[in-house]
Design a protein around this motif. Structure first.
Motif, PDB file in Angstrom:
ATOM      1  N   ASN A 102      -2.092  11.740  -7.460  1.00 21.26           N
ATOM      2  CA  ASN A 102      -3.472  11.357  -8.151  1.00 21.26           C
ATOM      3  C   ASN A 102      -4.264  10.606  -7.325  1.00 21.26           C
ATOM      4  O   ASN A 102      -4.380   9.417  -7.346  1.00 21.26           O
ATOM      5  CB  ASN A 102      -2.785  10.392  -9.300  1.00 21.26           C
ATOM      6  CG  ASN A 102      -2.569  11.262 -10.649  1.00 21.26           C
ATOM      7  OD1 ASN A 102      -2.552  12.424 -10.678  1.00 21.26           O
ATOM      8  ND2 ASN A 102      -2.742  10.244 -11.729  1.00 21.26           N
ATOM      9  N   ARG A 103      -4.984  11.150  -6.461  1.00 14.13           N
ATOM     10  CA  ARG A 103      -6.065  10.629  -5.543  1.00 14.13           C
ATOM     11  C   ARG A 103      -5.319   9.420  -4.605  1.00 14.13           C
ATOM     12  O   ARG A 103      -5.991   8.415  -4.500  1.00 14.13           O
ATOM     13  CB  ARG A 103      -7.167  10.152  -6.283  1.00 14.13           C
ATOM     14  CG  ARG A 103      -7.988  11.064  -6.717  1.00 14.13           C
ATOM     15  CD  ARG A 103      -9.130  10.580  -7.817  1.00 14.13           C
ATOM     16  NE  ARG A 103     -10.103   9.675  -7.621  1.00 14.13           N
ATOM     17  CZ  ARG A 103      -9.931   8.522  -8.049  1.00 14.13           C
ATOM     18  NH1 ARG A 103      -9.132   8.096  -9.063  1.00 14.13           N
ATOM     19  NH2 ARG A 103     -10.995   7.723  -7.205  1.00 14.13           N
ATOM     20  N   ARG A 104      -4.162   9.529  -4.281  1.00 14.06           N
ATOM     21  CA  ARG A 104      -3.474   8.436  -3.553  1.00 14.06           C
ATOM     22  C   ARG A 104      -3.768   8.674  -2.162  1.00 14.06           C
ATOM     23  O   ARG A 104      -3.625   9.594  -1.554  1.00 14.06           O
ATOM     24  CB  ARG A 104      -1.946   8.633  -3.833  1.00 14.06           C
ATOM     25  CG  ARG A 104      -0.932   7.658  -3.390  1.00 14.06           C
ATOM     26  CD  ARG A 104       0.408   8.039  -3.262  1.00 14.06           C
ATOM     27  NE  ARG A 104       0.641   8.459  -4.857  1.00 14.06           N
ATOM     28  CZ  ARG A 104       1.850   9.035  -5.179  1.00 14.06           C
ATOM     29  NH1 ARG A 104       2.989   9.467  -4.291  1.00 14.06           N
ATOM     30  NH2 ARG A 104       2.319   9.300  -6.403  1.00 14.06           N
ATOM     31  N   ASN A 105      -4.567   7.448  -1.901  1.00 15.81           N
ATOM     32  CA  ASN A 105      -4.906   7.502  -0.489  1.00 15.81           C
ATOM     33  C   ASN A 105      -4.045   7.313   0.591  1.00 15.81           C
ATOM     34  O   ASN A 105      -3.016   6.390   1.033  1.00 15.81           O
ATOM     35  CB  ASN A 105      -6.007   6.282  -0.437  1.00 15.81           C
ATOM     36  CG  ASN A 105      -6.948   6.434   0.960  1.00 15.81           C
ATOM     37  OD1 ASN A 105      -7.247   7.396   1.498  1.00 15.81           O
ATOM     38  ND2 ASN A 105      -7.068   5.223   1.499  1.00 15.81           N
ATOM     39  N   MET A 106      -3.815   8.507   1.504  1.00 14.45           N
ATOM     40  CA  MET A 106      -2.768   8.726   2.370  1.00 14.45           C
ATOM     41  C   MET A 106      -3.394   8.134   3.833  1.00 14.45           C
ATOM     42  O   MET A 106      -2.549   7.896   4.735  1.00 14.45           O
ATOM     43  CB  MET A 106      -2.052  10.023   2.498  1.00 14.45           C
ATOM     44  CG  MET A 106      -1.621  10.352   1.165  1.00 14.45           C
ATOM     45  SD  MET A 106      -0.554   9.324   0.322  1.00 14.45           S
ATOM     46  CE  MET A 106       0.683   9.167   1.465  1.00 14.45           C
TER      47      MET A 106
END
Length: 433
Positions: A102-106
Motif C-alpha cells: 500500500n504505497r509503502r515507501n521503501m
C-alpha cells in the motif's frame, strides 16, 4: 518436500528459495523471464498489474520500461523478504521511487546513472489474514474491514510500485529473510499504510529510514481503530503470532479512543489497562514494546500555538511508559514543536488541504487537519526517527547510516520530498479524525 510441492502448485516461492526475474527479451539462466506481455495471474505467480509497460532494446539488450507508476507483483508466502532491484539509466540522469504494497515507501530518491545499472535493496514484510499457531496450523483470522479487501496487502502477494522518470527495470531478486528484526506498527489512520493519494501516514514512510536486510517494517495499523477495537479485530493476536524474540511493536492510538463513551472508559482507566496488556503480552514473546503518544492535530489558537485536542490520552501513555519501564516516543510533544515552527499558514502544506478538482473525482475542497499528505507524513516519520535517536532506543542501531540531521523546530519545505504521485487516488477521507 510436501510443503515445497504444495507451494509450487500454488504458484508460491518456497520460503528458503531466492527467485530472480530478468526483464527483457533474453532468456537468462537462473532467472524467470519478464516481458511487457507478462500479466499477473495466480497460476503464473508473477507479472504486471494494471500497468502501461513496453519492451525496448537499447544497445542490443532488452529491458522493460513503463509509464509512471507501474506495478509488478509476485506471489509469495507470508514473511519478510530482501528485494534487490536493478534499474537501467537512459541517456540523461533520472530519478526513481520504489514503493511496496500500500504505497509503502521503501527508498529515498534513487538517482539512476545515465546508461548504467543502479542497484537498490530494501526489506519488505508480506502478510495474509490467517493467524497460525506454533505448528503453522491456521487457528483464526484477522477481522479486516470491507475496504481492506481491496488493499495491496493481506493477499500473499508482494506488489512493487515503480514511479519517477520512466523507470526501467533490468532485474528483480526476491530472497526470504528470516533473521531481520521486524518492527510491527499498531495504530490508526495517522499510522496506517494509506492506500490512496493524497493521504499518507508516518508508518508508511518510515521503512526508508532503516537498514535493508536488518529491519522489516510490518504496519498493522488501520484507519478508524482505537486500541481496544484494534485488539478485538485480532490484529494484535496476528502480530503476536508472528513476533520473534527481539522484534518491536510501536503503539500509537488516542484519536479514536477519546471518542469512546461509557462507564470505565477513559485515558487513565480502560486505555491505560489495554496499554499494560499489550506491553505484557509483547514481553511474554521476548519482544520490545515502544509506546508512542498521539500525533497532534493541526489546531492553532489565536496566538499561533497548537491547541491540545487529545485530552488525557498523551499523558496516560507517558504515565504507563514510566510505570512499565517502556521506551517512549513522544510524538505529541515533537509535532507540536514542528507545527508551530511552520505556523498556521505553512503547516497546511503538510496536511490534506487541496482546492476542488485537484484530483480526479474530487468535486469539493479537501480540508483535513488530522491526516497528512505525503510531505507531512515524511516529516512526522522524521520526528519518530529523531525520538528514537534522542532516547537512544536500541532501534537506533538499525537506522540507515549517515541520515541527515533533523530538527522539528526547523522542519523541511515541501519541495524537499521526492514523491512521484501514485495512480491510486481517492476523494473521501479515511476513517477517524
Amino acid at each position: 518436500m510436501l510443503l515445497h510441492a504444495t507451494l509450487l502448485l500454488a504458484g508460491l516461492i518456497p520460503p528458503s528459495d531466492t527467485t530472480k526475474f530478468y526483464f527483457g527479451g533474453e532468456n537468462v539462466r537462473g532467472c524467470k523471464q519478464v516481458t511487457a506481455n507478462t500479466v499477473y495471474t495466480d497460476s503464473l505467480g508473477f507479472g504486471f498489474e494494471g500497468s502501461a509497460v513496453r519492451d525496448i532494446r537499447p544497445k542490443g539488450r532488452s529491458l522493460v520500461i513503463g509509464e509512471s507508476p507501474y506495478f509488478f507483483s509476485v506471489k509469495v508466502p507470508e514473511g519478510n523478504y530482501d528485494v534487490t532491484v536493478g534499474l537501467v539509466g537512459q541517456r540523461a540522469p533520472s530519478h526513481v521511487a520504489i514503493r511496496a504494497e500500500n504505497r509503502r515507501n521503501m527508498t529515498d530518491k534513487i538517482d539512476v546513472r545515465p546508461e548504467g545499472l543502479t542497484s537498490v535493496q530494501f526489506t519488505v514484510h508480506v502478510r495474509d489474514t490467517f493467524i497460525r499457531n506454533a505448528a503453522n496450523a491456521v487457528v483464526d483470522r484477522v477481522r479486516i474491514k470491507p475496504r481492506e479487501r481491496n488493499y495491496a496487502q493481506w493477499d500473499n502477494r508482494l506488489t512493487l510500485e515503480f514511479a519517477g522518470d520512466t523507470p526501467a527495470i533490468r532485474t528483480v531478486t526476491i530472497k526470504p529473510n528470516a533473521t531481520a528484526v521486524t518492527v510491527f506498527l499498531a495504530g490508526n489512520s495517522t499510522v496506517v499504510d494509506q492506500d490512496k493519494e493524497p493521504w499518507a501516514s508516518w508508518g508508511q514512510m518510515i521503512p526508508a529510514f532503516f537498514q535493508p536486510g536488518k529491519v522489516a517494517v510490518a504496519n498493522y495499523a488501520e484507519s478508524g481503530e482505537s486500541l481496544s477495537s484494534w485488539i478485538h479485530a485480532k490484529r494484535f493476536e496476528k502480530v503476536l503470532s508472528l513476533m520473534k524474540p527481539g522484534d518491536y511493536l510501536l503503539v500509537e492510538f488516542g484519536h479514536n479512543d477519546q471518542k469512546q463513551k461509557g462507564e470505565g472508559i477513559g485515558a487513565f482507566t480502560s486505555y491505560s489497562k489495554d496499554l499494560r496488556y499489550v506491553i505484557d503480552e509483547v514481553r511474554k514473546k521476548n519482544g520490545i514494546p515502544v509506546l508512542v503518544t498521539s500525533v497532534q492535530r493541526r489546531s492553532f489558537d489565536s496566538t499561533g500555538h497548537i491547541q491540545h485536542t487529545l485530552g488525557d490520552y498523551p499523558a496516560a501513555v507517558r504515565a504507563v511508559a514510566k510505570e512499565k519501564g517502556t521506551a517512549l516516543i513522544d510524538l505529541n510533544k515533537v509535532t507540536k514543536v514542528m507545527y508551530e515552527a511552520w505556523g498556521e499558514e505553512k503547516s497546511i502544506k503538510a496536511f490534506v488541504h487541496y482546492p476542488a478538482n485537484t484530483f480526479p473525482g474530487q468535486t469539493t475542497e479537501l480540508r483535513d487537519n488530522t491526516h497528512f499528505n505525503n510531505f507531512g507524513a515524511w516529516e512526522v516519520a522524521k520526528c519518530v526517527v529523531k525520538e528514537i535517536q534522542e532516547n537512544n532506543i536500541p532501534l537506533v542501531k538499525l537506522l540507515r547510516k549517515n541520515l541527515p540531521a533533523f530538527d522539528p523546530a526547523h522542519p523541511d519545505s515541501p519541495e524537499m520530498l521526492y514523491w512521484p504521485m501514485s495512480r491510486l487516488r481517492a476523494s473521501a477521507k479515511p476513517d477517524g479524525n
